[in-house]
Design a protein around this motif. Structure first.
Motif, PDB file in Angstrom:
ATOM      1  N   THR A 189       0.898  -1.088  -0.108  1.00 22.80           N
ATOM      2  CA  THR A 189      -0.178   0.072  -0.156  1.00 22.80           C
ATOM      3  C   THR A 189       0.555   1.335   0.358  1.00 22.80           C
ATOM      4  OG1 THR A 189      -2.201   1.180   1.273  1.00 22.80           O
ATOM      5  CG2 THR A 189      -0.272   0.399   2.378  1.00 22.80           C
ATOM      6  N   VAL A 190       0.326   2.377  -0.371  1.00 24.71           N
ATOM      7  CA  VAL A 190       0.451   3.825  -0.815  1.00 24.71           C
ATOM      8  C   VAL A 190       0.678   4.156  -0.715  1.00 24.71           C
ATOM      9  CG1 VAL A 190       1.964   4.858  -2.408  1.00 24.71           C
ATOM     10  CG2 VAL A 190       2.112   1.994  -3.213  1.00 24.71           C
ATOM     11  N   GLY A 191       1.932   5.699   0.211  1.00 23.66           N
ATOM     12  CA  GLY A 191       1.039   6.993   0.232  1.00 23.66           C
ATOM     13  C   GLY A 191       1.930   8.180   0.233  1.00 23.66           C
ATOM     14  N   HIS A 192       1.775   9.346  -0.573  1.00 21.28           N
ATOM     15  CA  HIS A 192       2.253  10.034  -0.065  1.00 21.28           C
ATOM     16  C   HIS A 192       2.152  11.662  -0.624  1.00 21.28           C
ATOM     17  CE1 HIS A 192       0.985  10.433  -4.999  1.00 21.28           C
ATOM     18  NE2 HIS A 192       0.515   8.796  -4.582  1.00 21.28           N
ATOM     19  N   ILE A 193       2.319  13.215  -0.077  1.00 16.91           N
ATOM     20  CA  ILE A 193       1.662  13.779   0.113  1.00 16.91           C
ATOM     21  C   ILE A 193       2.256  15.113  -0.413  1.00 16.91           C
ATOM     22  CG2 ILE A 193       2.170  13.785   1.762  1.00 16.91           C
ATOM     23  CD1 ILE A 193      -0.628  15.727   2.298  1.00 16.91           C
ATOM     24  N   LYS A 194       2.192  16.222  -1.039  1.00 18.04           N
ATOM     25  CA  LYS A 194       3.052  17.117  -1.271  1.00 18.04           C
ATOM     26  C   LYS A 194       3.394  17.914   0.238  1.00 18.04           C
ATOM     27  CE  LYS A 194       2.006  21.317  -3.669  1.00 18.04           C
ATOM     28  NZ  LYS A 194       1.837  21.862  -2.552  1.00 18.04           N
ATOM     29  N   ASN A 195       3.103  18.301   0.534  1.00 20.30           N
ATOM     30  CA  ASN A 195       3.049  18.953   2.343  1.00 20.30           C
ATOM     31  C   ASN A 195       3.234  20.395   1.893  1.00 20.30           C
ATOM     32  OD1 ASN A 195       3.046  19.020   4.130  1.00 20.30           O
ATOM     33  ND2 ASN A 195       4.872  18.366   4.724  1.00 20.30           N
ATOM     34  N   LYS A 196       3.927  20.995   2.342  1.00 23.91           N
ATOM     35  CA  LYS A 196       4.840  22.396   2.229  1.00 23.91           C
ATOM     36  C   LYS A 196       5.442  22.875   0.984  1.00 23.91           C
ATOM     37  CE  LYS A 196       2.618  22.952   6.003  1.00 23.91           C
ATOM     38  NZ  LYS A 196       1.486  23.549   6.821  1.00 23.91           N
ATOM     39  N   PRO A 197       5.734  21.772   0.366  1.00 19.93           N
ATOM     40  CA  PRO A 197       6.692  22.051  -0.468  1.00 19.93           C
ATOM     41  C   PRO A 197       5.918  22.982  -1.984  1.00 19.93           C
ATOM     42  CG  PRO A 197       8.116  20.672   0.081  1.00 19.93           C
ATOM     43  CD  PRO A 197       6.448  20.936   0.738  1.00 19.93           C
ATOM     44  N   ARG A 198       6.372  24.206  -3.016  1.00 22.49           N
ATOM     45  CA  ARG A 198       5.580  24.239  -3.596  1.00 22.49           C
ATOM     46  C   ARG A 198       5.379  23.162  -4.823  1.00 22.49           C
ATOM     47  NH1 ARG A 198       6.861  26.667  -8.785  1.00 22.49           N
ATOM     48  NH2 ARG A 198       8.955  26.493  -8.365  1.00 22.49           N
ATOM     49  N   LYS A 199       6.324  21.900  -5.451  1.00 22.06           N
ATOM     50  CA  LYS A 199       6.206  20.613  -5.995  1.00 22.06           C
ATOM     51  C   LYS A 199       6.331  19.737  -5.398  1.00 22.06           C
ATOM     52  CE  LYS A 199       7.467  22.941 -10.170  1.00 22.06           C
ATOM     53  NZ  LYS A 199       8.276  23.392 -11.294  1.00 22.06           N
ATOM     54  N   MET A 200       5.374  18.513  -5.658  1.00 24.27           N
ATOM     55  CA  MET A 200       5.725  17.170  -5.859  1.00 24.27           C
ATOM     56  C   MET A 200       6.955  16.741  -5.949  1.00 24.27           C
ATOM     57  SD  MET A 200       5.502  14.736  -3.508  1.00 24.27           S
ATOM     58  CE  MET A 200       4.871  13.102  -3.333  1.00 24.27           C
ATOM     59  N   GLU A 201       8.375  16.281  -5.465  1.00 23.32           N
ATOM     60  CA  GLU A 201       9.047  15.801  -5.791  1.00 23.32           C
ATOM     61  C   GLU A 201       9.844  14.209  -5.792  1.00 23.32           C
ATOM     62  OE1 GLU A 201      11.665  20.264  -6.671  1.00 23.32           O
ATOM     63  OE2 GLU A 201      12.193  18.728  -4.793  1.00 23.32           O
ATOM     64  N   ASP A 202       8.831  14.141  -5.006  1.00 24.85           N
ATOM     65  CA  ASP A 202       9.054  12.575  -4.735  1.00 24.85           C
ATOM     66  C   ASP A 202       8.397  11.585  -5.835  1.00 24.85           C
ATOM     67  OD1 ASP A 202      10.604  13.005  -2.682  1.00 24.85           O
ATOM     68  OD2 ASP A 202       8.614  12.564  -0.608  1.00 24.85           O
ATOM     69  N   ARG A 203       8.812  10.582  -5.749  1.00 27.86           N
ATOM     70  CA  ARG A 203       8.489   9.598  -6.579  1.00 27.86           C
ATOM     71  C   ARG A 203       8.662   7.750  -6.915  1.00 27.86           C
ATOM     72  NH1 ARG A 203       7.005  14.590  -8.656  1.00 27.86           N
ATOM     73  NH2 ARG A 203       7.612  14.020 -10.837  1.00 27.86           N
ATOM     74  N   SER A 221       9.393  -9.182  -7.120  1.00 30.05           N
ATOM     75  CA  SER A 221       8.794  -8.166  -6.720  1.00 30.05           C
ATOM     76  C   SER A 221       9.801  -6.745  -6.646  1.00 30.05           C
ATOM     77  CB  SER A 221       7.985  -7.996  -5.652  1.00 30.05           C
ATOM     78  OG  SER A 221       7.635  -8.166  -4.498  1.00 30.05           O
ATOM     79  N   PHE A 222       9.631  -5.538  -7.099  1.00 28.20           N
ATOM     80  CA  PHE A 222      10.679  -4.975  -7.001  1.00 28.20           C
ATOM     81  C   PHE A 222       9.787  -3.293  -6.186  1.00 28.20           C
ATOM     82  CE2 PHE A 222      12.948  -0.384  -8.583  1.00 28.20           C
ATOM     83  CZ  PHE A 222      13.328  -0.484  -8.407  1.00 28.20           C
ATOM     84  N   TYR A 223      10.514  -2.606  -5.368  1.00 25.21           N
ATOM     85  CA  TYR A 223       9.532  -1.526  -4.578  1.00 25.21           C
ATOM     86  C   TYR A 223      10.983  -0.427  -4.610  1.00 25.21           C
ATOM     87  CZ  TYR A 223       6.339  -5.264  -4.375  1.00 25.21           C
ATOM     88  OH  TYR A 223       5.079  -5.832  -3.694  1.00 25.21           O
ATOM     89  N   GLY A 224      10.935   1.311  -5.276  1.00 35.17           N
ATOM     90  CA  GLY A 224      11.613   1.620  -4.731  1.00 35.17           C
ATOM     91  C   GLY A 224      11.026   3.137  -4.875  1.00 35.17           C
ATOM     92  N   VAL A 225      11.894   3.970  -3.562  1.00 29.99           N
ATOM     93  CA  VAL A 225      11.080   5.385  -2.844  1.00 29.99           C
ATOM     94  C   VAL A 225      12.283   6.322  -3.585  1.00 29.99           C
ATOM     95  CG1 VAL A 225      10.913   6.615  -1.535  1.00 29.99           C
ATOM     96  CG2 VAL A 225       9.329   4.464  -1.024  1.00 29.99           C
ATOM     97  N   PHE A 226      12.303   7.367  -4.286  1.00 33.36           N
ATOM     98  CA  PHE A 226      12.851   8.603  -4.589  1.00 33.36           C
ATOM     99  C   PHE A 226      12.165  10.105  -4.405  1.00 33.36           C
ATOM    100  CE2 PHE A 226      12.093   4.735  -7.163  1.00 33.36           C
ATOM    101  CZ  PHE A 226      13.683   4.352  -8.084  1.00 33.36           C
ATOM    102  N   ASP A 227      13.882  10.442  -3.868  1.00 28.96           N
ATOM    103  CA  ASP A 227      13.297  11.728  -2.966  1.00 28.96           C
ATOM    104  C   ASP A 227      14.278  12.894  -4.066  1.00 28.96           C
ATOM    105  OD1 ASP A 227      12.577  13.895  -1.814  1.00 28.96           O
ATOM    106  OD2 ASP A 227      13.595  12.977   0.094  1.00 28.96           O
ATOM    107  N   GLY A 228      13.149  13.564  -4.986  1.00 34.00           N
ATOM    108  CA  GLY A 228      13.578  14.403  -5.469  1.00 34.00           C
ATOM    109  C   GLY A 228      13.857  16.025  -5.219  1.00 34.00           C
ATOM    110  N   HIS A 229      15.189  16.629  -5.911  1.00 34.14           N
ATOM    111  CA  HIS A 229      15.387  17.608  -5.502  1.00 34.14           C
ATOM    112  C   HIS A 229      15.898  18.297  -6.594  1.00 34.14           C
ATOM    113  CE1 HIS A 229      18.992  15.309  -4.360  1.00 34.14           C
ATOM    114  NE2 HIS A 229      19.231  16.055  -4.536  1.00 34.14           N
ATOM    115  N   SER A 230      15.514  19.866  -6.552  1.00 39.03           N
ATOM    116  CA  SER A 230      16.145  20.416  -7.526  1.00 39.03           C
ATOM    117  C   SER A 230      15.126  20.055  -8.788  1.00 39.03           C
ATOM    118  CB  SER A 230      16.848  20.315  -8.176  1.00 39.03           C
ATOM    119  OG  SER A 230      17.959  21.278  -7.405  1.00 39.03           O
ATOM    120  N   GLY A 231      13.768  19.475  -8.475  1.00 37.57           N
ATOM    121  CA  GLY A 231      13.358  19.483  -9.570  1.00 37.57           C
ATOM    122  C   GLY A 231      12.252  18.149  -9.543  1.00 37.57           C
TER     123      GLY A 231
END
Length: 467
Positions: A189-203, A221-231
């Motif tokens: 199960t998955v959850g994600h939220i933009k929260n306070k920043p102007r853009k959602m950069e997580d994937r 099976s494969f699972y990955g979480v990516f926390d982007g920055h500078s876009g």
């Protein structure tokens, strides 16, 4: 007068395979949706993928297959295409798109120096460059055309050809597939939220059928979480390319589950190659990554093996009722080993305290990442760990620092177990509740959480009670 919706199902449904009936129902729903859209808007609704010019990237020929696979797969999940028809449809669309996009000028990346517009295109031409958004639109349009063809009554007798091999029952009197089309145990199960920043950069990417998708022999099976920055571009790129590259590497490795060296090398190659290809684009974006490959034995055994690789500070928590094991040691600039590596880098690097955080060259607050071509001391070489799973292990929590920095691991674990034990709570509620806990803990960042279950809910609850 209401418009009649064409019927897709054929006669003698009571004797035909339940999986085939499910697929016909799916197609009927597509027709009904199209008719309703036409009635309300005057024309069918088209899938729209629109971004600003700085939210796309050029896709080179060798990167196209991974982008096509992920675009088709994501859209099939969005449409809720029945499980046993997803892969054949994907293969058909991918083949059509790979053939067609060579001559589809609307997909090309319009930038000086990227390609010779006067040069004839050939099947071996590696200089053609595509625009990500245009390519995605082209892929989705081809998928929609195929699904539309299948809703035609003339195709009703051919629909079984779009199922996976041996997925349908040949004789209705022997049909037991009604068991297979019942709800499968929730794998994640998955959850994600933009929260306070102007853009959602997580994937994030969750591929329960990783082996089927990329045609691997072993059940992964494969699972990955990516926390982007500078876009978000580096994170978006990694979700498509890294799983594809990992699968290609695994095809050349041993079939033995305990050959840890092969898995380490496969992960290292996929991380470094993803970084290399993205940094060649010259885009000022980067991302952390925590990726998990689950090699599972056949049911009813709970054992298996877990392989985790990461760069940056997103985390992975392996949980059992009595012990919670944090698998990730974050890559932070002020860690003694990372600081030493940065300051001894050939390109020259420094660790500076800026805006309340230790940063590489005063810029980046993690010491390893994918992308960030301008911060050369930040490398994409991942750390790696493997764990043998047993019946004691219940689930794994993957998350960005927006979660783990603001909710204690003990609180996370306790909350998940309590929700699982509450029959009134849906599994889908767990990420939402964890995100709210992070916000209560003053998280200002994007938040992403993925929970991967290693056994059925009732078995997890029973395991917790008996611990």
């Amino acid at each position: 007068m209401s418009e009649k919706v064409p019927a897709v199902a054929t006669a003698s449904q009571s004797m035909e395979c339940a999986r085939l009936r499910e697929f016909k129902g799916f197609l009927s729903d597509l027709v009904r949706e199209s008719v309703n859209n036409a009635a309300s808007a005057g024309e069918p609704t088209r899938i729209s993928i629109s971004r600003s010019s700085n939210e796309t990237y050029p896709v080179r020929s060798q990167e196209v297959p991974a982008e096509i696979i992920m675009s088709v797969w994501n859209h099939l999940q969005l449409k809720q295409c029945p499980r046993f028809f997803q892969l054949p449809i994907l293969r058909i669309v991918a083949a059509e798109v790979e053939e067609g996009c060579r001559n589809a000028k609307e997909c090309e990346f319009n930038a000086s120096g990227k390609q010779d517009q006067n040069k004839p295109k050939t099947a071996t031409d590696t200089d053609i460059v595509y625009d990500l958004v245009k390519l995605q639109k082209y892929v989705v349009n081809n998928l929609e055309k195929l699904l539309t063809r299948l809703t035609d009554n003339t195709e009703a007798g051919n629909l079984q050809n779009y199922a996976e091999k041996d997925a349908l029952c040949a004789d209705g009197s022997k049909c037991t597939c009604h068991i297979a089309v019942s709800p499968l145990p929730t794998a994640y199960t998955v959850g994600h939220i933009k929260n306070k920043p102007r853009k959602m950069e997580d994937r994030h990417v969750c591929l329960e059928r990783f082996s089927d998708l990329y045609e691997l022999k072993q059940p992964y099976s494969f699972y990955g979480v990516f926390d982007g920055h500078s876009g978000p571009l580096a994170a978006s790129y990694a979700t498509s390319q890294l799983p594809y590259l990992l699968a290609e590497s695994l095809k050349t490795t041993t079939d033995e589950l305990d050959d840890v060296k092969s898995y380490r090398e496969a992960f290292e190659h996929s991380f470094l190659q993803t970084d290399k290809m993205f940094t060649q684009k010259g885009i000022s974006s980067g991302t952390t990554a925590v990726c998990m490959l689950l090699a599972q034995r056949k049911p009813p055994s709970f054992d298996g093996h877990l392989y985790v690789a990461w760069v940056g500070d997103s985390k992975a928590l392996l949980v059992s009722p009595t012990v919670s094991l944090q698998l990730v040691k974050p890559h932070k600039p002020d860690a003694p080993d990372e600081r030493k590596r940065i300051e001894m880098a050939e390109s020259g690097g420094t660790v500076m305290y800026v805006q309340g955080q230790w940063r590489v060259n005063g810029i980046l607050n993690v010491s390893r990442s994918i992308g960030d071509y301008s911060v050369t001391p930040a490398i994409a070489e991942p750390d790696f760990v493997d764990v043998s799973l047993t019946a004691a292990h219940d689930f794994i929590v993957l998350g960005t620092d927006g979660l783990f920095d603001h909710v204690s691991e003990a609180k996370l674990v306790d909350t998940i177990y309590k929700i699982l034990a509450d029959a009134e709570q849906k599994i889908e509620n767990i990420p939402k509740i964890l995100i709210e806990l992070a916000k209560e803990g003053d998280s200002q960042d994007n938040i992403t959480v993925v929970i991967v279950f290693l056994k059925r809910r009732l078995d997890i609850v029973e395991n917790f009670k008996s611990a």
